[in-house]
Design an enzyme around this catalytic site. Sequence first.
Site, PDB file in Angstrom:
ATOM      1  CB  CYS A  72      41.034  41.493  47.585  1.00 25.81           C
ATOM      2  SG  CYS A  72      41.890  41.427  49.169  1.00 25.81           S
ATOM      3  CG  HIS A 127      43.095  37.293  47.599  1.00 20.55           C
ATOM      4  ND1 HIS A 127      43.384  38.538  47.121  1.00 20.55           N
ATOM      5  CD2 HIS A 127      42.490  36.644  46.589  1.00 20.55           C
ATOM      6  CE1 HIS A 127      42.983  38.634  45.868  1.00 20.55           C
ATOM      7  NE2 HIS A 127      42.430  37.497  45.524  1.00 20.55           N
ATOM      8  CG  HIS A 144      40.367  37.429  42.796  1.00 24.56           C
ATOM      9  ND1 HIS A 144      41.738  37.514  42.826  1.00 24.56           N
ATOM     10  CD2 HIS A 144      40.076  36.610  41.753  1.00 24.56           C
ATOM     11  CE1 HIS A 144      42.251  36.767  41.866  1.00 24.56           C
ATOM     12  NE2 HIS A 144      41.261  36.206  41.200  1.00 24.56           N
TER      13      HIS A 144
END
Length: 172
Positions: A72, A127, A144
């Site tokens: 990510c 994340h 992502h």
Amino acid sequence: MMTSCAVFRTSEAPSRSNNTRPAAKAPASKRPLAAKPKGAYANYVRDVVNTARTFTGTPYRSGGNDRRGIDCSGLVASVYSEVGLKVPRISWQQAEFGTEVEEVHDIKAGDWIFYVPDAGKAGYVSHVGIVTEVRGKNEILFIHASSSKGVREDNLYSKYFKNRFVKAIRPF
């Protein structure tokens, strides 16, 4: 669906002024990278979104920085590198870069969004994604690197992500 990028505990997030961690190497770029945009960041957002979307389907790879495999925070750094802007490679640095967006309704395409691994709990930001499109009050799309499905777009308000959201950053 979520990936585990470099993490930090939200209550222990390092400040930019006290950065004691070594800088990560940026991926090689074909052109010199600028520390900040020439002109308004809004002028870069279309290229950021279009470039990010070219990574769709790229498999997840922890520590990955390219189209053979990417994580990510690597996706964020690689996208910005391709449009000529230098940003941090590591997610804890990305979470401290730029200006926090105070209200969810102020999120715009080009902003970065950050998540925790467990819904509704404080803890480790693990994340990051790039907002690609704001379609309305309950539809904010972001791209992502999913650990199970590779690079893809999802909705901030999806059942999986809505209770994991921590904050949004406008990088420039």
